[in-house]
Design a protein around this motif. Structure first.
Motif, PDB file in Angstrom:
ATOM      1  N   CYS A 187     -16.115  -9.963 -20.854  1.00 21.94           N
ATOM      2  CA  CYS A 187     -16.017  -9.116 -22.044  1.00 21.94           C
ATOM      3  C   CYS A 187     -15.996  -9.921 -23.337  1.00 21.94           C
ATOM      4  O   CYS A 187     -16.382  -9.412 -24.390  1.00 21.94           O
ATOM      5  CB  CYS A 187     -14.780  -8.221 -21.955  1.00 21.94           C
ATOM      6  SG  CYS A 187     -13.223  -9.132 -21.824  1.00 21.94           S
ATOM      7  N   ASP A 217     -20.458  -2.956 -16.136  1.00 14.91           N
ATOM      8  CA  ASP A 217     -19.434  -2.616 -15.156  1.00 14.91           C
ATOM      9  C   ASP A 217     -18.046  -2.620 -15.799  1.00 14.91           C
ATOM     10  O   ASP A 217     -17.901  -2.766 -17.021  1.00 14.91           O
ATOM     11  CB  ASP A 217     -19.500  -3.563 -13.952  1.00 14.91           C
ATOM     12  CG  ASP A 217     -19.313  -5.022 -14.338  1.00 14.91           C
ATOM     13  OD1 ASP A 217     -18.761  -5.293 -15.428  1.00 14.91           O
ATOM     14  OD2 ASP A 217     -19.715  -5.899 -13.557  1.00 14.91           O
ATOM     15  N   LYS A 218     -17.007  -2.494 -14.978  1.00 19.22           N
ATOM     16  CA  LYS A 218     -15.649  -2.348 -15.482  1.00 19.22           C
ATOM     17  C   LYS A 218     -15.139  -3.590 -16.213  1.00 19.22           C
ATOM     18  O   LYS A 218     -14.174  -3.509 -16.963  1.00 19.22           O
ATOM     19  CB  LYS A 218     -14.695  -2.027 -14.330  1.00 19.22           C
ATOM     20  CG  LYS A 218     -14.857  -0.624 -13.780  1.00 19.22           C
ATOM     21  CD  LYS A 218     -13.817  -0.338 -12.717  1.00 19.22           C
ATOM     22  CE  LYS A 218     -13.957   1.078 -12.178  1.00 19.22           C
ATOM     23  NZ  LYS A 218     -12.933   1.355 -11.135  1.00 19.22           N
ATOM     24  N   SER A 221     -14.994  -2.876 -19.826  1.00 20.37           N
ATOM     25  CA  SER A 221     -14.335  -1.638 -20.214  1.00 20.37           C
ATOM     26  C   SER A 221     -13.106  -1.924 -21.066  1.00 20.37           C
ATOM     27  O   SER A 221     -12.015  -2.178 -20.555  1.00 20.37           O
ATOM     28  CB  SER A 221     -13.927  -0.845 -18.954  1.00 20.37           C
ATOM     29  OG  SER A 221     -13.280   0.349 -19.308  1.00 20.37           O
ATOM     30  N   ASN A 222     -13.293  -1.934 -22.375  1.00 18.39           N
ATOM     31  CA  ASN A 222     -12.157  -2.036 -23.303  1.00 18.39           C
ATOM     32  C   ASN A 222     -12.523  -1.351 -24.612  1.00 18.39           C
ATOM     33  O   ASN A 222     -13.696  -1.077 -24.895  1.00 18.39           O
ATOM     34  CB  ASN A 222     -11.717  -3.491 -23.515  1.00 18.39           C
ATOM     35  CG  ASN A 222     -12.798  -4.356 -24.122  1.00 18.39           C
ATOM     36  OD1 ASN A 222     -13.355  -4.027 -25.166  1.00 18.39           O
ATOM     37  ND2 ASN A 222     -13.100  -5.473 -23.481  1.00 18.39           N
ATOM     38  N   GLU A 240     -14.446   3.594 -16.671  1.00 15.06           N
ATOM     39  CA  GLU A 240     -13.106   3.345 -17.192  1.00 15.06           C
ATOM     40  C   GLU A 240     -12.211   2.780 -16.090  1.00 15.06           C
ATOM     41  O   GLU A 240     -12.239   3.247 -14.946  1.00 15.06           O
ATOM     42  CB  GLU A 240     -12.509   4.648 -17.734  1.00 15.06           C
ATOM     43  CG  GLU A 240     -11.277   4.463 -18.583  1.00 15.06           C
ATOM     44  CD  GLU A 240     -10.806   5.768 -19.195  1.00 15.06           C
ATOM     45  OE1 GLU A 240     -10.035   5.729 -20.169  1.00 15.06           O
ATOM     46  OE2 GLU A 240     -11.229   6.832 -18.702  1.00 15.06           O
ATOM     47  N   LYS A 241     -11.415   1.779 -16.423  1.00 13.25           N
ATOM     48  CA  LYS A 241     -10.504   1.179 -15.460  1.00 13.25           C
ATOM     49  C   LYS A 241      -9.390   2.162 -15.102  1.00 13.25           C
ATOM     50  O   LYS A 241      -8.981   2.994 -15.919  1.00 13.25           O
ATOM     51  CB  LYS A 241      -9.899  -0.104 -16.024  1.00 13.25           C
ATOM     52  CG  LYS A 241     -10.909  -1.222 -16.228  1.00 13.25           C
ATOM     53  CD  LYS A 241     -10.231  -2.470 -16.777  1.00 13.25           C
ATOM     54  CE  LYS A 241     -11.236  -3.585 -16.988  1.00 13.25           C
ATOM     55  NZ  LYS A 241     -10.598  -4.796 -17.554  1.00 13.25           N
ATOM     56  N   SER A 242      -8.882   2.041 -13.868  1.00 13.80           N
ATOM     57  CA  SER A 242      -7.864   2.973 -13.390  1.00 13.80           C
ATOM     58  C   SER A 242      -6.578   2.890 -14.209  1.00 13.80           C
ATOM     59  O   SER A 242      -5.931   3.909 -14.467  1.00 13.80           O
ATOM     60  CB  SER A 242      -7.564   2.709 -11.915  1.00 13.80           C
ATOM     61  OG  SER A 242      -7.135   1.368 -11.718  1.00 13.80           O
ATOM     62  N   ASP A 243      -6.196   1.658 -14.637  1.00 17.68           N
ATOM     63  CA  ASP A 243      -4.956   1.544 -15.410  1.00 17.68           C
ATOM     64  C   ASP A 243      -5.092   2.194 -16.785  1.00 17.68           C
ATOM     65  O   ASP A 243      -4.140   2.779 -17.304  1.00 17.68           O
ATOM     66  CB  ASP A 243      -4.533   0.079 -15.538  1.00 17.68           C
ATOM     67  CG  ASP A 243      -5.589  -0.773 -16.218  1.00 17.68           C
ATOM     68  OD1 ASP A 243      -6.770  -0.356 -16.244  1.00 17.68           O
ATOM     69  OD2 ASP A 243      -5.253  -1.861 -16.729  1.00 17.68           O
ATOM     70  N   ARG A 244      -6.294   2.130 -17.374  1.00 26.18           N
ATOM     71  CA  ARG A 244      -6.514   2.773 -18.663  1.00 26.18           C
ATOM     72  C   ARG A 244      -6.526   4.299 -18.509  1.00 26.18           C
ATOM     73  O   ARG A 244      -6.063   5.023 -19.396  1.00 26.18           O
ATOM     74  CB  ARG A 244      -7.819   2.281 -19.293  1.00 26.18           C
ATOM     75  CG  ARG A 244      -7.796   0.806 -19.658  1.00 26.18           C
ATOM     76  CD  ARG A 244      -9.056   0.405 -20.405  1.00 26.18           C
ATOM     77  NE  ARG A 244      -9.139   1.086 -21.696  1.00 26.18           N
ATOM     78  CZ  ARG A 244      -8.575   0.643 -22.807  1.00 26.18           C
ATOM     79  NH1 ARG A 244      -7.836  -0.460 -22.792  1.00 26.18           N
ATOM     80  NH2 ARG A 244      -8.725   1.300 -23.936  1.00 26.18           N
ATOM     81  N   LYS A 245      -7.072   4.773 -17.395  1.00 21.50           N
ATOM     82  CA  LYS A 245      -7.024   6.216 -17.137  1.00 21.50           C
ATOM     83  C   LYS A 245      -5.574   6.700 -17.042  1.00 21.50           C
ATOM     84  O   LYS A 245      -5.203   7.721 -17.620  1.00 21.50           O
ATOM     85  CB  LYS A 245      -7.750   6.536 -15.831  1.00 21.50           C
ATOM     86  CG  LYS A 245      -9.260   6.457 -15.897  1.00 21.50           C
ATOM     87  CD  LYS A 245      -9.851   6.845 -14.553  1.00 21.50           C
ATOM     88  CE  LYS A 245     -11.366   6.753 -14.574  1.00 21.50           C
ATOM     89  NZ  LYS A 245     -11.954   7.115 -13.251  1.00 21.50           N
TER      90      LYS A 245
END
Length: 311
Positions: A187, A217-218, A221-222, A240-245
């Motif tokens: 990133c 890809d993830k 994702s930021n 979207e990453k699971s922790d961000r969800k």
């Protein structure tokens, strides 16, 4: 007589008008086609420069040409020009995808001198030319700071590695390239990879820099990357990453709307993976032998140029 991997007549017809015609530093150029075929042979086999077959001429000439063109941006300009020809013919798919790949560095890639000599060690003609070439091919800045990192070499459990970050069009061809030490996060190089997309126009007009859409890809994702793409009006598909969800859901209505996600568009992200596979068909790319970061970037760019010529 052409051997496997040499430029065909059609490929040479595209490249010949784009090549520099004079060299003020060293006099006349040796035959470009012969030298480029030598560079292609080394790209394909990963052999040592001094082991090049005699039919390519003096190996020092082939090596010096590759170093010089890597340093002064000739490989990059050739790549952009071939991209421009394809774009003018409507053959570029501007649904761009971005990813990176780790490259194992051979032990010969280590040990680059920190301060190349600025004066010739002797008054001989050959030593003077070698020193002039070293000054002309001074390393261009690469992300990563000084030392081994300054040559885009990173240390990990497996040893020295380099990471190639790239964007590819929908037809699996590299559009832009960045090299960093192997431990650099994907990133952190996203904006640099995007900013290096630059396809000139054959006629009047500014170079094209903005794709129709971007897939990643993830790892990308930021919020910073999403804001960068929104400012430029670029549609994007990044899961979207699971922790961000979970964090967004926890905040309720204050967490904002979920990021849009087009499954059909995301399936096309495999084009960048296939572009990486094409690059790694060249052994001098799949394993890094070059000591200098800018020379290895030139090696990868020359491989990308061949991919565009041959697809």
């Amino acid at each position: 007589m052409l051997s496997r991997g040499d430029l065909t007549d059609d490929e040479w017809a595209v490249l010949e008008p784009l090549l520099p015609t004079s060299n003020n530093r060293c006099g006349r150029w040796r035959d470009h086609r012969q030298v480029i075929n030598g560079i292609i042979h080394r790209l394909s086999t990963g052999c040592q420069w001094r082991k090049l077959p005699e039919r390519f001429g003096p190996w020092q000439t082939v090596h010096s040409r590759h170093m010089l063109w890597s340093a002064d941006g000739t490989w990059e300009r050739l790549l952009q020009r071939v991209q421009a020809i394809a774009d003018a013919a409507g053959e570029v798919d501007w649904n761009v995808n971005i990813d990176s790949t780790s490259i194992r560095a051979h032990q010969h890639a280590a040990g680059a001198p920190k301060n190349p000599p600025s004066r010739p060690p002797s008054a001989s003609k050959g030593a003077t030319q070698r020193s002039s070439l070293a000054r002309a091919c001074a390393p261009t800045p690469v992300p990563g700071g000084g030392g081994a990192a300054g040559e885009a070499l990173g240390r990990s459990r497996g040893g020295l590695t380099t990471k190639v970050h790239l964007s590819a069009d929908g037809r699996c061809r590299p559009l832009s390239l960045v090299v960093t030490p192997g431990q650099r996060a994907d990133c952190t190089q996203f904006e640099l990879v995007m900013d290096k997309i630059r396809v000139p126009r054959l006629g009047p007009g500014r170079p094209r820099r903005l794709p129709d859409s971007v897939g990643a890809d993830k790892a990308y994702s930021n919020s910073v990357i999403r804001a960068y793409l929104r400012r430029r009006g670029i549609r994007h598909v990044i899961p979207e990453k699971s922790d961000r969800k979970a964090a967004r859901r926890k905040r309720g209505s204050r967490g904002g709307r979920p990021a849009g996600f087009d499954k059909a568009r995301y399936r096309a992200r495999n084009s960048v993976e296939r572009a990486i596979n094409k690059l790694k068909q060249f052994r001098a790319v799949a394993t890094r032998y070059d000591k200098r970061g800018y020379v290895y970037l030139g090696t990868v760019t020359a491989a990308a140029l061949l991919i565009w010529l041959r697809t």
